[in-house]
Design an enzyme around this catalytic site. Sequence first.
Site, short mmCIF file in Angstrom:
data_model
loop_
_atom_site.label_atom_id
_atom_site.label_comp_id
_atom_site.label_asym_id
_atom_site.label_seq_id
_atom_site.Cartn_x
_atom_site.Cartn_y
_atom_site.Cartn_z
N GLY A 268 -21.68 44.91 -29.21
CA GLY A 268 -21.18 46.27 -29.00
C GLY A 268 -21.23 47.11 -30.26
N VAL A 269 -20.60 48.26 -30.18
CA VAL A 269 -20.60 49.19 -31.31
C VAL A 269 -19.42 48.91 -32.22
CG1 VAL A 269 -21.82 51.12 -30.28
CG2 VAL A 269 -19.39 50.81 -29.82
N GLY A 270 -19.46 49.48 -33.38
CA GLY A 270 -18.29 49.45 -34.26
C GLY A 270 -18.42 48.49 -35.42
N ASN A 271 -17.42 48.57 -36.28
CA ASN A 271 -17.44 47.81 -37.52
C ASN A 271 -17.28 46.31 -37.28
OD1 ASN A 271 -17.77 50.00 -39.30
ND2 ASN A 271 -15.62 50.55 -38.97
N GLU A 293 -27.82 46.93 -25.94
CA GLU A 293 -28.09 48.36 -25.78
C GLU A 293 -28.27 49.05 -27.13
OE1 GLU A 293 -24.83 49.60 -23.38
OE2 GLU A 293 -23.39 49.06 -24.90
N ASN A 383 -13.42 56.21 -26.69
CA ASN A 383 -14.85 56.53 -26.56
C ASN A 383 -15.33 56.44 -25.12
OD1 ASN A 383 -15.00 56.61 -29.42
ND2 ASN A 383 -15.22 54.39 -29.46
N LYS A 407 -3.19 49.94 -36.70
CA LYS A 407 -2.33 50.92 -37.37
C LYS A 407 -1.30 50.26 -38.29
CE LYS A 407 -4.63 54.11 -35.25
NZ LYS A 407 -5.80 54.56 -35.99
O1 0RQ Z 1 -8.81 53.83 -35.34
O2 0RQ Z 1 -10.62 55.02 -36.42
O3 0RQ Z 1 -8.30 55.92 -36.46
O4 0RQ Z 1 -8.89 53.87 -37.78
O5 0RQ Z 1 -9.40 52.24 -32.82
O6 0RQ Z 1 -10.97 50.33 -34.14
O7 0RQ Z 1 -10.65 48.14 -35.18
O8 0RQ Z 1 -12.26 49.82 -36.26
O9 0RQ Z 1 -12.78 48.64 -34.08
O10 0RQ Z 1 -14.85 50.10 -34.50
O11 0RQ Z 1 -14.88 47.87 -33.26
O12 0RQ Z 1 -13.86 49.91 -32.22
C1 0RQ Z 1 -12.76 49.42 -28.69
C2 0RQ Z 1 -12.94 51.55 -29.96
C3 0RQ Z 1 -13.18 49.33 -31.14
C4 0RQ Z 1 -14.99 50.11 -29.61
C5 0RQ Z 1 -13.46 50.10 -29.84
C6 0RQ Z 1 -8.08 52.03 -33.28
C7 0RQ Z 1 -8.24 51.61 -34.72
C8 0RQ Z 1 -9.34 52.53 -35.16
C9 0RQ Z 1 -11.43 51.64 -34.00
P1 0RQ Z 1 -9.19 54.73 -36.61
P2 0RQ Z 1 -11.66 49.22 -35.04
P3 0RQ Z 1 -14.21 49.13 -33.57
C10 0RQ Z 1 -21.75 48.78 -26.52
C11 0RQ Z 1 -20.43 48.34 -25.97
C12 0RQ Z 1 -15.92 50.38 -25.88
C13 0RQ Z 1 -17.38 50.48 -25.57
C14 0RQ Z 1 -18.16 49.23 -25.82
C15 0RQ Z 1 -15.39 50.77 -28.28
C16 0RQ Z 1 -10.24 52.60 -33.94
O13 0RQ Z 1 -15.44 48.80 -29.62
O14 0RQ Z 1 -15.47 51.98 -28.17
O15 0RQ Z 1 -17.65 48.15 -26.05
N1 0RQ Z 1 -15.61 49.94 -27.23
N2 0RQ Z 1 -19.48 49.39 -25.73
O16 0RQ Z 1 -7.06 51.77 -35.44
C17 0RQ Z 1 -4.35 52.03 -30.90
C18 0RQ Z 1 -4.84 49.82 -30.36
C19 0RQ Z 1 -6.03 49.92 -31.17
C20 0RQ Z 1 -6.29 51.16 -31.79
C21 0RQ Z 1 -7.89 49.74 -32.27
N3 0RQ Z 1 -4.55 48.69 -29.72
N4 0RQ Z 1 -4.05 50.89 -30.26
N5 0RQ Z 1 -5.45 52.20 -31.67
N6 0RQ Z 1 -7.43 50.99 -32.47
N7 0RQ Z 1 -7.04 49.07 -31.48
C22 0RQ Z 1 -21.98 50.18 -27.05
C23 0RQ Z 1 -22.04 51.27 -26.06
O17 0RQ Z 1 -21.67 51.08 -24.96
C24 0RQ Z 1 -22.56 52.61 -26.34
#
Ligand code: 0RQ
Length: 501
Positions: A268-271, A293, A383, A407
Site C-alpha cells: 500500500g501507500v505511505g511511510n 497498484e 484518504n 498522535k
Molecule cells: O497523521 O499525517 O497528521 O501525522 O494518519 O499515518 O502512521 O504515517 O501511516 O502513511 O502508512 O498511512 C491508513 C492513512 C496510513 C494509509 C493510512 C494518522 C497519523 C498520520 C498517517 P499525520 P502513518 P501511513 C494502496 C492501498 C488506505 C488506502 C490503502 C491509507 C496519518 O495507509 O490511506 O491502503 N490507507 N490503499 O497520525 C487518528 C488513528 C490513526 C491516525 C494513523 N488511529 N487515529 N489518526 N493516524 N492512525 C494505495 C492506493 O489505494 C492508492
Amino acid sequence: TASRIRCADLNDRIMSAKEAAALIPNGVNVGMSGFTGAGYPKAIPQALADHIREQREQGTEYKIGVFTGASTAPELDGVLSEVNGMSFRIPYQSDPIGRKNINEGRMDYMDVHLSHLGPDVAAGFYGKISVAVIEVVGITEEGHLIPSSSVGNNKTWVDVADKVIIEVNHGQPAGLEGMHDIYQEDFLPPHRKPIPVLKPEDRVGTPYIKCPKEKIAAIVETNSTDRNSSFSEPDEASKQIAQNILQFFDDEIKAGRLPKELLPIQSGVGNIANAVLAGLNDGPYKNLTSYTEVLQDGMLEMLKSGTLKMASCTSFSLSPEANQELAENIEEYKDRIMLRQQEVSNHPEVIRRLGIIAMNGMIEADIYGNVNSTHVMGTRVMNGIGGSGDFARNGYLSIFMTPSLAKGGAISTIVPMVSHVDHTEHDVQVIVTEQGLADLRGLCPRKRALEVINKCAHPDYRDRLLDYFERATKNGRGQHTPHNLAEALSWHENFEETGKM
Ligand code: 0RQ
C-alpha cells in the site's frame, strides 16, 4: 519538440490550457487521469480553477464532478478544492484542502474500491462522464494515446467521454512508451472473459489507449514533472513492523505455506509500507515479483538490487530522487515494470489467481480483527479505501499494519470496536504493529481478541483492552463475539472529549 504528437492531423487541435478549459461545461462530470500523485493533468485544472473563480465573481456558481484513478496533486485536487469547484469527487484522494472540504460538508465525496470504479462508470451507475482530461507522453501516428506515469481509469474515461482533452507532457520521460499494457476486452457482463494474466509479467493488451481521433477536442502541451513528495526515513516503529513481517514470511516458508520467492507482493501507500519494502530489500530475498497498484521508492530500490525481478502496477508514486533514477535509467527498467489500467492491476480474479500477499496500512483495528483504513474517529475521512479492499479480500494473505500508537500516544490503534469498518474480520488474516504480529488464521473471535491484544496492543493500553474483553465475556450476552455495546466506542468518545483515549 512537436515530435511527441506524431499524428499530423491533430496539430490543429493544439491550444492553450485556458482555451481547452473553456471546453468543459458547467455541471458536467469529468474523468481525469492521475493516480497517487502521478500522471495527472497539470495545466487544465489550474485554468479551469481560474475560470471557476472568474465565473463566481460574476455571480455564476460553476462546479464539476471529478473522477480520477486515485489521488492527484496540488495542481489538480489542490487548485479545484481551493475554489470549491468540485460538486462531487471520487475515488481515493489525499489533498489537504479537499479533505477539509469533504469533512466540513462542502464537497460530496464517495469512496469505492479502485477496481470497481471504471466498470461501474462504463455500466452507467454514475451517470454521464462528458469530458476526459488525460495526461500522456505522446500521441501515435494513428492518434492513440501513450499514457504517462499512471494508467488508472484513463481507458474508461476515453471510452465513455464525448470529448477528450489531452495534455502532452514533455516533462515526462518519452521512454515510458512501451511500459503500459492496456487490456482491450469488454469489462461489462454478460461479455466478460477471463483476464489471461497468469503471471505478473504477462502482457495481455496494447501499449497505448485507443482513441478515435474525432473525439480529441484539444491538445495542450506542458512540460513539468509529477510533484511527488519524499518519503520520511523509516523510524524505529516502522523498522520493527518490517522485522515482524519478515519473521512471519520466514516462518511461513519453513512451514511450507510460502515458496522461498514468496508470492507476488502488493504494498500500500505511505511511510510504513515503504519501510516494509526497505526491510524486504535488506532481507535474503531474490527474484520476488510484485502485482500491485503503486510502485513507490522501496520497490524501485528492490528492482535495482535484484530483490525484485519485475513489478506490475498502475502507477508510480516516487520521490523526486527516485523519479530521476527512473528517468535516467528507464531503458534498464523498461521490461521489468508494467503499468496496467486499475481494473486489471486490482482485479479480484487476477489477485486471487496469482495468490497476492497484500500488505496495507490502516488507521485502527479492533480486538476481533475488523479494520478501519479510512476514518479518523469514525467521522473524518483520511484518504479512502483505495485498493486495499481489492487486495485484502482476494489475496492469498491479507496483512494490515500500523504503529500501535498514534498522535504521540493519545490514541491506541487497537481498540475495542473500530469506529468505521473498511475490512471486516473475514478479510483480515494478519495484524502487525511494532509490538508484534497477530496471526488470526483459524481463530474464533474470542481467541482472535487475545491474540490481537497480547501481540499488537501497546503496553500503555493492553490492560484496559484485556479488562474490556474479560468483562464482556462475563456480561451474560452473546459469547461468540463478546462486547459491552454501550462502552465499545467510548475510547473514541474519550478522545473527542478530552484529546486522549
Ligand atoms: O497523521 O499525517 O497528521 O501525522 O494518519 O499515518 O502512521 O504515517 O501511516 O502513511 O502508512 O498511512 C491508513 C492513512 C496510513 C494509509 C493510512 C494518522 C497519523 C498520520 C498517517 P499525520 P502513518 P501511513 C494502496 C492501498 C488506505 C488506502 C490503502 C491509507 C496519518 O495507509 O490511506 O491502503 N490507507 N490503499 O497520525 C487518528 C488513528 C490513526 C491516525 C494513523 N488511529 N487515529 N489518526 N493516524 N492512525 C494505495 C492506493 O489505494 C492508492
